[in-house]
Design a protein around this motif. Structure first.
Motif, short mmCIF file in Angstrom:
data_model
loop_
_atom_site.label_atom_id
_atom_site.label_comp_id
_atom_site.label_asym_id
_atom_site.label_seq_id
_atom_site.Cartn_x
_atom_site.Cartn_y
_atom_site.Cartn_z
N HIS A 150 -10.45 1.14 -5.11
CA HIS A 150 -9.43 -0.03 -4.43
C HIS A 150 -9.19 -0.88 -6.57
O HIS A 150 -10.68 -1.56 -6.69
N GLY B 74 -3.66 -9.46 -1.06
CA GLY B 74 -4.39 -8.22 -1.53
C GLY B 74 -5.51 -7.91 -0.47
O GLY B 74 -5.44 -8.02 0.75
N ILE C 221 1.19 -2.63 3.13
CA ILE C 221 0.80 -3.00 1.38
C ILE C 221 0.83 -3.98 0.27
O ILE C 221 1.97 -4.59 0.37
N LYS D 188 0.01 -3.53 -4.63
CA LYS D 188 0.06 -1.97 -4.94
C LYS D 188 1.42 -1.68 -4.82
O LYS D 188 1.63 -0.41 -4.99
#
Length: 489
Positions: A483, A279, A55, A59
């Motif tokens: 997203h 990301g 992750i 986030k």
């Protein structure tokens, strides 16, 4: 855990003392201390949690914020019982004048309050340069005085040792990426695309995926000390000659400095240091959905370019498949802007994209809606009596319409390739996304990059659709994935 155990205070009397540290204060203080390693690690770009879970750091920032608030509340619960106890005892002035633990604790909690309150989204966004300039300094003040405040009581410094080890390893790994993986060889070409938008281009051999962002440090003036995140608006090319492209909206600070440089010296180059990419969207992720919606606002429109090019390449790769298979995939792009000059650079970027990908016929399933929300609409497209005016750019009509002007240098053929339509007024994102996701059994991927209000509207629509999916409402999609990207503006 804080309020459950009793007693909160020792049953002291004026003659008998069981101790000067109220149990609730000691308990909450150590819980606040235990938050610190998680707080620091969750705020780092590279960290063990990202390494273990995959992750990305942006986030995890929501957890960084929540841990910060939990730690702050626990620190307040730790502080006030001491004030209550020593006011009852009658020696609070003496305690304060003695300095030591009281002074270090007050300085630490003031720094912590600054860090926590300045991170409230609307404050941070409004005063971002001040937030950026003071955040690391106040964090350093907080850690130093918190360290002195704990004064090696029981196991308190063990938490500092754990924090220092984890953060140092994370920091060293990030520095190795900056100086050894990317190095000093990159130069950024700066140009002003409009009065509000800057284009930054960097030639590189690195690889990335659509939607990723990079921290860039422009080695010019005082801004050489700070790195800023920007969303990549291009995709890697098959020939390996890659160019990172960024469309950046002018604000204060480094973006204002870049705009000043671009206007004084067009196409000038500046040495940069890069950290990333971070990301983004997993390769091939959007290809899994029957329909995809990409929403960009302001400079966030740049993100849509990388998604469009990725979709065009996917469509070209599937050209050998049957027509029926190719039509199953759809991408709806919605771009909104207040910048009068945005249309010019955006359409030019699309024309360059078509030439780069050697696309000469309409891309099946692709549509692009440009919504202009500024008060003065350029060309012959004027604000109508209704909220929105659709201007078709198909066929011979496109040649007559000033939307396809010499200034934009966009041919009617290119307009047909991308299915471009121009509107005036703000898009109705809620109804548009609900309509796109209204086909029963479809899977929908939604990407948004833009101002907070736009992100909120798209997130609300996604939540409504997901609620319908959970309720198994007839006529709803079978899946919706969202997203949010926040680094283009």
């Amino acid at each position: 855990m804080t309020l459950g155990p009793h007693p909160y205070y020792w049953p002291n009397t004026k003659e008998l003392s069981y101790g000067g540290s109220p149990p609730i204060a000691t308990r909450s203080g150590f819980m606040a201390l235990a938050c610190m390693p998680f707080l620091i690690i969750l705020g780092a770009k590279t960290n063990p949690i990202t390494a273990l879970t995959g992750i990305s750091h942006e986030k995890l920032f929501v957890w960084h914020n929540w841990v910060a608030w939990a730690m702050f509340v626990l620190a307040l619960i730790h502080t006030f019982p001491f004030i209550v106890y020593h006011m009852w005892l009658g020696d609070i002035k003496t305690q304060w004048m003695s300095g030591g633990v009281w002074v270090t604790g007050v300085v630490a909690i003031i720094a912590q309050a600054w860090l926590t309150l300045m991170s409230i989204p609307w404050i941070r966004n409004r005063y971002y340069e001040l937030f950026k300039a003071t955040h690391f300094f106040m964090a350093m003040v907080f850690v130093i005085f918190f360290f002195l405040h704990c004064d090696f009581r029981m196991s308190s410094w063990d938490y500092f040792i754990a924090t220092a080890v984890l953060y140092t390893l994370s920091w060293l790994y990030a520095q190795c990426r900056v100086y050894f993986e990317h190095g000093f060889r990159h130069k950024a070409r700066i140009s002003a695309e409009s009065d509000e938008t800057i284009k930054v281009s960097i030639d590189t051999a690195m690889e990335w995926s659509p939607g990723q962002h990079i921290f860039i440090r422009f080695l010019t003036g005082i801004h050489a000390l700070t790195a800023h995140p920007f969303t990549i608006c291009s995709v890697p090319q098959e020939n390996g000659q890659n160019t990172l492209v960024f469309y950046i909206k002018q604000h204060g600070g480094v973006t204002g400095r870049l705009m000043s440089i671009a206007k004084k010296n067009p196409d000038t180059s500046i040495s940069v240091l890069m950290d990333g990419p971070y990301g983004g969207i997993a390769a091939g992720r959007m290809e899994e959905f029957d329909r995809s919606v990409v929403v960009g606002g302001g400079a966030g429109a740049g993100l849509t370019l990388s998604m469009i090019e990725d979709f065009v390449r996917f469509s070209s790769a599937k050209s050998s498949s049957s027509s029926e298979d190719r039509q199953e995939k759809e991408m709806n792009v919605i771009v909104a802007t207040r910048d009068p000059g945005m249309r010019m650079w955006y359409l030019q970027a699309l024309e360059d994209l078509a030439e780069r990908q050697k696309v000469q016929k309409p891309v099946l399933g692709l549509s692009i809606h440009i919504h202009e929300t500024h008060s003065s609409i350029s060309g012959s497209v004027s604000a109508p009596e209704k909220n929105e005016l659709e201007v078709s750019l198909d066929g011979d009509e496109a040649k007559k319409n000033s939307v396809v002007s010499d200034e934009c240098r966009l041919s009617g053929t290119t307009a047909e390739i991308f299915g471009i339509q121009v509107f005036t007024g703000r898009p109705d994102l809620l109804s548009t996304i609900l309509q796109i996701a209204g086909q029963e059994g479809t899977s929908v991927g939604v990407i948004v990059c833009g101002p907070a209000s736009m992100t909120h509207d798209v997130s609300t629509a996604a939540s409504d659709i997901q609620a319908q999916i959970l309720a198994r409402k007839p006529g709803s999609a079978r899946e919706l994935w969202l997203h949010r990207e926040n680094f283009s503006f």
